[in-house]
Design a protein around this motif. Sequence first.
Motif, PDB file in Angstrom:
ATOM      1  N   HIS A   1       1.003  -1.207  -0.099  1.00 28.71           N
ATOM      2  CA  HIS A   1      -0.141  -0.016   0.096  1.00 28.71           C
ATOM      3  C   HIS A   1       0.929   1.295   0.042  1.00 28.71           C
ATOM      4  O   HIS A   1       1.776   1.318   0.742  1.00 28.71           O
TER       5      HIS A   1
ATOM      6  N   ILE B   1      -9.118   2.760   5.870  1.00 26.18           N
ATOM      7  CA  ILE B   1      -7.998   2.795   5.019  1.00 26.18           C
ATOM      8  C   ILE B   1      -6.537   3.236   5.771  1.00 26.18           C
ATOM      9  O   ILE B   1      -5.648   2.739   5.574  1.00 26.18           O
TER      10      ILE B   1
ATOM     11  N   ASN C   1      -4.159   0.223   5.711  1.00 25.91           N
ATOM     12  CA  ASN C   1      -3.352   0.579   4.610  1.00 25.91           C
ATOM     13  C   ASN C   1      -1.917   1.484   4.879  1.00 25.91           C
ATOM     14  O   ASN C   1      -1.036   1.409   4.405  1.00 25.91           O
TER      15      ASN C   1
END
Length: 618
Positions: A253, A283, A287
Amino acid sequence: MKKILLLSSFLSTFAFAQIQKVEPMFWWKGMKNPEVQILVYGKDISKYNIELSDNVKIQNLQKTENPNYVFVTINTNEVNKSSFKINIKNKNKIVDSYTYELKDRQPNSANRSSFSSKDVVYLIMPDRFANGDESNDSKKELTDKANRSIPDGRHGGDLRGIINNLDYLQNLGATAVWLTPVNEDNEKQHSYHGYAQTDLYKIDGRYGSNEDYRELSQKLNQRGMYLIQDYVTNHWGISHWMIQDLPSKDWIHTFPEGENGFRRSNYRTTTQFDPNASEIDKIGALNGWFDTTMPDINQANPLVLKYITQNAIWWIEYAELGGLRVDTYPYNNKEGMATWVKAITDEYPNLNVVGEAWMHSPAHVSYWQKDSKIGEMVGYNSNLPAVMDFSLYANMTKAFQEEESWDKGLVKIYESFTNDFLYPDINNLLVFFENHDTERWNEIYKGDIKPYQLATTLIGTVRGIPQIYYGTEIGMAGDKNTGGDAAIRQDFLGGWKSDTQNAFNPNSRTATQKAFYDFTAKLFNWRKNKEVIHSGKTKHYMPQNNVYVYFRYNENESVMIILNANPEKQTFKLDRFAESLNGFTSGKDIISDKVLPINTNGEITIDGKSSMIIELMK
């Protein structure tokens, strides 16, 4: 001139198609899942033809956006030979090849046993435990060199040092050994902790070799003990060879605003199950990177997921491992991880895998255990057999310091166990009061042995799997608040030839070290054969006057445990515990070896800040 051109053409062809890496390097026949995906890496290798010798069929050949990678899948059940060649061909000419071996599995490998509530797990940071081979303290090819004067540097502890001290561990009562990661970590600094791995198929040369790692596991197995691998699925080191030449952009990521694609995780992993969570926060947690040198791996990418699945299975099979501990579990893609764990436990049905879900709510922690009712409510099953009981840990660090009130003192411990109904497998929780990331218990209590005895009694007698951290059993401390992580990861006394004192040797221990060690060894060696502790039921009674009493019992045995967190001696009547004491007339305290009269008409006295473990007798 013609000869020069021919030579130039030959050298160009050879260099252009050279195989640089094959992973996994070999595999085994007879696995439950017969498929293996072989990564073949080399300069522009995907531009060439890949063929296998001996009529071995390629089931699938997958290329990525990076021409340096090819992923070749075969069915090992269709291969009748013990080896075959992976040939790289330029037109009809073989320009490079790799001999791929399919080994025979060890007998009964698929049914290997694993750590459980019968065990005591001893956590070691290998760089800080014992230096058994000074020749590997530094390696030319590895950046971070040994220097014991640097608190966060490499200090030289290694696998040979652990092998040399297995008697110490066994005599202590430990039956399983969890090592923080020992795969290669070639970051420039702070590489000693091992959590920024740069080669997943290679033991760090400063610890030893792959063969040394397997030897450690085998020697533990010969003693009826287990080696637990600390597996990191969430992140690798930024110097990992694959991070330096990504197979595809979505292997990790990345974020456009950060150097190297870095954005730090917001660490709010409750977003994994929060029905009200925003996507940006999800996220940010999942990530985002754990640190600047730890790129976040994308388990939603099927090639990534297959790679880390096969890597874990490879180590289990190769090193004859007795289990896995998985780092930073909720930071991973949870669907990918459910697939990862299931693939491993399908291959090894008895293998235990414990995940680090550092959350303080029992509901949040229990979500991550296999068949959780909490998970079921939101349509998720992690397939993860075991979790770490961070809720109990958080309560323990406070409970033994507080004066009793409605919500303070040992009632915190009592309330922690009232949530046991949330866990589908209550005996498969790792219980602990410290580890390599937390403040040292003996620092919190300034070296006072009594709180240590209380905490060790607790984790040694409640449901679950007790885990202790190296050195605490001899009184080691260290202030994380002032010295950082290095302060809680100091060298074990006697692990280096230059040490002035050797705590591995019972004749060299100070009186304080002896008191810590002897208490620990007595408790955990007693625990080894106590089925009533391993799998018995629990009945507990609300604390009074900061004294907590609970019973572990089954059809054959009953054990009464008393924890007194008061500084003063306490005397109390036993009639309150009649439902647990009826039929018993006496009991032996396994700590003092004293036989005591136990009946519902009597009373009992316990010293201040102390514990009793009483085997009840009729």
